[in-house]
Design a protein around this motif. Structure first.
Motif, PDB file in Angstrom:
ATOM      1  N   ALA A  33       0.781  -1.016   0.065  1.00 18.02           N
ATOM      2  CA  ALA A  33       0.097   0.091   0.049  1.00 18.02           C
ATOM      3  C   ALA A  33       0.691   1.145   0.112  1.00 18.02           C
ATOM      4  O   ALA A  33       2.184   1.234   0.540  1.00 18.02           O
ATOM      5  CB  ALA A  33      -1.056   0.152   1.211  1.00 18.02           C
ATOM      6  N   PHE A  35       1.223   5.717   0.680  1.00 25.21           N
ATOM      7  CA  PHE A  35       0.770   6.743   1.492  1.00 25.21           C
ATOM      8  C   PHE A  35       1.397   7.766   0.876  1.00 25.21           C
ATOM      9  O   PHE A  35       2.796   7.728   0.731  1.00 25.21           O
ATOM     10  CB  PHE A  35       0.778   6.525   2.831  1.00 25.21           C
ATOM     11  CG  PHE A  35       0.097   5.400   3.551  1.00 25.21           C
ATOM     12  CD1 PHE A  35       0.492   4.261   3.420  1.00 25.21           C
ATOM     13  CD2 PHE A  35      -1.181   5.642   4.211  1.00 25.21           C
ATOM     14  CE1 PHE A  35      -0.212   3.160   4.166  1.00 25.21           C
ATOM     15  CE2 PHE A  35      -1.945   4.757   4.708  1.00 25.21           C
ATOM     16  CZ  PHE A  35      -1.126   3.525   4.696  1.00 25.21           C
ATOM     17  N   TYR A  37       2.186  11.371   2.833  1.00 25.62           N
ATOM     18  CA  TYR A  37       1.877  12.295   4.263  1.00 25.62           C
ATOM     19  C   TYR A  37       2.285  13.726   4.112  1.00 25.62           C
ATOM     20  O   TYR A  37       3.238  14.029   3.341  1.00 25.62           O
ATOM     21  CB  TYR A  37       2.668  11.544   5.333  1.00 25.62           C
ATOM     22  CG  TYR A  37       2.187  10.436   6.043  1.00 25.62           C
ATOM     23  CD1 TYR A  37       2.309   8.955   5.444  1.00 25.62           C
ATOM     24  CD2 TYR A  37       1.409  10.478   7.264  1.00 25.62           C
ATOM     25  CE1 TYR A  37       1.645   7.836   6.202  1.00 25.62           C
ATOM     26  CE2 TYR A  37       0.776   9.389   7.477  1.00 25.62           C
ATOM     27  CZ  TYR A  37       1.054   8.088   7.226  1.00 25.62           C
ATOM     28  OH  TYR A  37       0.662   6.748   7.863  1.00 25.62           O
ATOM     29  N   LYS A  50      -4.043   7.497   0.278  1.00 25.47           N
ATOM     30  CA  LYS A  50      -3.589   6.200   0.541  1.00 25.47           C
ATOM     31  C   LYS A  50      -4.004   5.294  -0.470  1.00 25.47           C
ATOM     32  O   LYS A  50      -5.342   5.568  -0.941  1.00 25.47           O
ATOM     33  CB  LYS A  50      -4.215   5.319   1.816  1.00 25.47           C
ATOM     34  CG  LYS A  50      -3.973   3.912   1.727  1.00 25.47           C
ATOM     35  CD  LYS A  50      -4.665   3.457   3.167  1.00 25.47           C
ATOM     36  CE  LYS A  50      -4.433   1.674   3.058  1.00 25.47           C
ATOM     37  NZ  LYS A  50      -5.144   1.177   4.229  1.00 25.47           N
ATOM     38  N   SER A  94       3.947   0.845   2.531  1.00 23.45           N
ATOM     39  CA  SER A  94       3.594  -0.187   3.548  1.00 23.45           C
ATOM     40  C   SER A  94       3.526  -1.359   2.949  1.00 23.45           C
ATOM     41  O   SER A  94       3.002  -1.723   2.329  1.00 23.45           O
ATOM     42  CB  SER A  94       2.231   0.468   4.059  1.00 23.45           C
ATOM     43  OG  SER A  94       1.808  -0.455   4.972  1.00 23.45           O
ATOM     44  N   GLY A  97       1.934  -7.252   5.822  1.00 22.73           N
ATOM     45  CA  GLY A  97       2.363  -7.916   7.143  1.00 22.73           C
ATOM     46  C   GLY A  97       2.255  -6.926   7.990  1.00 22.73           C
ATOM     47  O   GLY A  97       2.600  -7.060   9.196  1.00 22.73           O
ATOM     48  N   GLY A  98       1.800  -5.399   7.730  1.00 20.12           N
ATOM     49  CA  GLY A  98       1.968  -4.576   8.881  1.00 20.12           C
ATOM     50  C   GLY A  98       3.107  -4.195   9.237  1.00 20.12           C
ATOM     51  O   GLY A  98       3.175  -3.814  10.518  1.00 20.12           O
TER      52      GLY A  98
ATOM     53  N   GLY B  97      -3.289  -2.190  12.552  1.00 20.57           N
ATOM     54  CA  GLY B  97      -2.574  -3.206  12.115  1.00 20.57           C
ATOM     55  C   GLY B  97      -2.545  -3.337  10.513  1.00 20.57           C
ATOM     56  O   GLY B  97      -3.287  -2.616  10.103  1.00 20.57           O
ATOM     57  N   GLY B  98      -2.049  -4.335  10.213  1.00 17.26           N
ATOM     58  CA  GLY B  98      -1.885  -4.655   8.628  1.00 17.26           C
ATOM     59  C   GLY B  98      -1.231  -3.473   8.011  1.00 17.26           C
ATOM     60  O   GLY B  98      -0.586  -2.765   8.393  1.00 17.26           O
ATOM     61  N   GLN B  99      -1.992  -3.124   6.883  1.00 18.43           N
ATOM     62  CA  GLN B  99      -1.743  -1.859   6.143  1.00 18.43           C
ATOM     63  C   GLN B  99      -2.618  -0.700   6.352  1.00 18.43           C
ATOM     64  O   GLN B  99      -2.579   0.232   5.482  1.00 18.43           O
ATOM     65  CB  GLN B  99      -1.475  -2.069   4.745  1.00 18.43           C
ATOM     66  CG  GLN B  99      -0.390  -3.469   4.282  1.00 18.43           C
ATOM     67  CD  GLN B  99      -0.401  -3.853   2.851  1.00 18.43           C
ATOM     68  OE1 GLN B  99      -1.365  -3.924   2.238  1.00 18.43           O
ATOM     69  NE2 GLN B  99       0.813  -3.793   2.261  1.00 18.43           N
ATOM     70  N   ASP B 100      -3.246  -0.665   7.464  1.00 21.89           N
ATOM     71  CA  ASP B 100      -3.847   0.376   7.729  1.00 21.89           C
ATOM     72  C   ASP B 100      -3.082   1.656   8.122  1.00 21.89           C
ATOM     73  O   ASP B 100      -1.943   1.508   8.477  1.00 21.89           O
ATOM     74  CB  ASP B 100      -4.976   0.140   9.220  1.00 21.89           C
ATOM     75  CG  ASP B 100      -5.883   1.015   9.250  1.00 21.89           C
ATOM     76  OD1 ASP B 100      -5.578   1.867  10.594  1.00 21.89           O
ATOM     77  OD2 ASP B 100      -6.746   1.155   8.646  1.00 21.89           O
ATOM     78  N   THR B 101      -3.651   2.746   8.049  1.00 27.31           N
ATOM     79  CA  THR B 101      -3.269   4.039   8.051  1.00 27.31           C
ATOM     80  C   THR B 101      -2.389   4.200   9.459  1.00 27.31           C
ATOM     81  O   THR B 101      -3.119   3.842  10.512  1.00 27.31           O
ATOM     82  CB  THR B 101      -3.919   4.968   7.861  1.00 27.31           C
ATOM     83  OG1 THR B 101      -4.681   5.024   6.696  1.00 27.31           O
ATOM     84  CG2 THR B 101      -3.260   6.529   7.869  1.00 27.31           C
ATOM     85  N   GLN B 102      -1.440   4.624   9.457  1.00 30.19           N
ATOM     86  CA  GLN B 102      -0.553   5.162  10.779  1.00 30.19           C
ATOM     87  C   GLN B 102      -0.552   6.455  10.938  1.00 30.19           C
ATOM     88  O   GLN B 102      -0.609   7.165  10.224  1.00 30.19           O
ATOM     89  CB  GLN B 102       0.940   4.747  10.662  1.00 30.19           C
ATOM     90  CG  GLN B 102       1.144   3.108  10.557  1.00 30.19           C
ATOM     91  CD  GLN B 102       2.865   3.009  10.490  1.00 30.19           C
ATOM     92  OE1 GLN B 102       3.745   3.745  10.937  1.00 30.19           O
ATOM     93  NE2 GLN B 102       3.125   1.883  10.014  1.00 30.19           N
ATOM     94  N   TYR B 103      -1.326   6.418  12.450  1.00 30.01           N
ATOM     95  CA  TYR B 103      -1.447   8.016  12.836  1.00 30.01           C
ATOM     96  C   TYR B 103      -0.354   8.325  13.829  1.00 30.01           C
ATOM     97  O   TYR B 103      -0.084   7.800  14.692  1.00 30.01           O
ATOM     98  CB  TYR B 103      -2.934   8.049  13.583  1.00 30.01           C
ATOM     99  CG  TYR B 103      -4.129   7.755  12.362  1.00 30.01           C
ATOM    100  CD1 TYR B 103      -4.499   6.560  12.331  1.00 30.01           C
ATOM    101  CD2 TYR B 103      -4.614   8.736  11.696  1.00 30.01           C
ATOM    102  CE1 TYR B 103      -5.369   6.267  11.274  1.00 30.01           C
ATOM    103  CE2 TYR B 103      -5.796   8.537  10.797  1.00 30.01           C
ATOM    104  CZ  TYR B 103      -6.151   7.088  10.632  1.00 30.01           C
ATOM    105  OH  TYR B 103      -7.062   7.028   9.774  1.00 30.01           O
TER     106      TYR B 103
END
Lengths: 113, 113
Positions: A33, A35, A37, A50, A94, A97-98, B97-103
């Protein structure tokens, strides 16, 4: 290894004109993925866009980007720059696997009247 | 939603002293990341936790840096015997988690004199 390249350190643009920030990547991961920012002065980076879908345009706040896996790119564009767009922009990959984000070196955008 | 909370916002230490930085992730987020930001190096990954377990600390300078996550509501980054080159903004980020957005949190600006 995996890497993200932002070729411009500084982009200066006149208000109302288009702006484009380049972002290319190298990765061995099959599922990724991407992003963009944006970081305003003395603030934390915040997500702008994203995408994880090849060849699908993603838009937010007037900015847009399309992930092109064929050319390993995720360039950011805006048709009409505003003074408030002056900030530091990071492209980030990204991996599946996080795992942690892999950031480019950042591009500072300066919009002048 | 208070976002990611980091304390202190600014810290000044003398060379050789210890610095402890705190991070409170967004409630419900299972992944917590630490990054370091400098003008020269940009954004660098340090370490991350998933469900409080350390997953990857490959970015950590091994000898003086350590990180813990004793419970789901906070993580700490400890720097022993701080050196001037440790001066940076330390950013904490959390995600589902995973490829979710990091804040990202607002960061702790560390200055080592």
């Amino acid at each position: 290894g995996d890497s993200v390249t932002q070729t411009e350190g500084l982009v200066t643009v006149t208000e109302g004109l288009p702006v484009k920030l380049n972002c290319t990547y190298q990765t061995t991961y099959l599922t990724i993925a991407f992003f963009w920012y944006v970081q305003y002065l003395n603030e934390a980076p915040q997500v702008l866009l994203k995408s994880s879908t090849d060849n699908k345009r993603t838009e937010h706040q007037g900015f847009h980007a399309t992930l092109h896996k064929s050319s390993s790119s995720f360039h950011l564009q805006k048709s009409s720059a505003q003074l408030s767009d002056s900030a530091l922009y990071y492209c980030a990959l990204s991996p599946q696997g996080g795992r942690a984000l892999i950031f480019g070196t950042g591009t500072t955008v300066s919009v002048s009247p | 939603n208070a976002g990611v909370i980091q304390t202190p916002r600014h810290k000044v230490t003398g060379k050789g002293q210890e610095a402890t930085l705190w991070c409170e992730p967004i409630s419900g987020h299972s992944a917590v990341f630490w990054y370091r930001q400098t003008i020269v190096q940009g954004l660098e990954f340090l370490t991350y936790f998933r469900n409080q377990a350390p997953i990857d600390d490959s970015g950590m300078p091994k000898e003086r840096f350590s990180a813990q996550m004793p419970n789901q509501s906070h993580s700490t980054l400890k720097i022993q015997s701080t050196q001037p080159q440790d001066s940076a903004v330390y950013l904490c980020a959390s995600s589902l988690g995973g490829q979710d957005t990091q804040y990202f949190g607002p960061g702790t600006r560390l200055l080592v004199l």
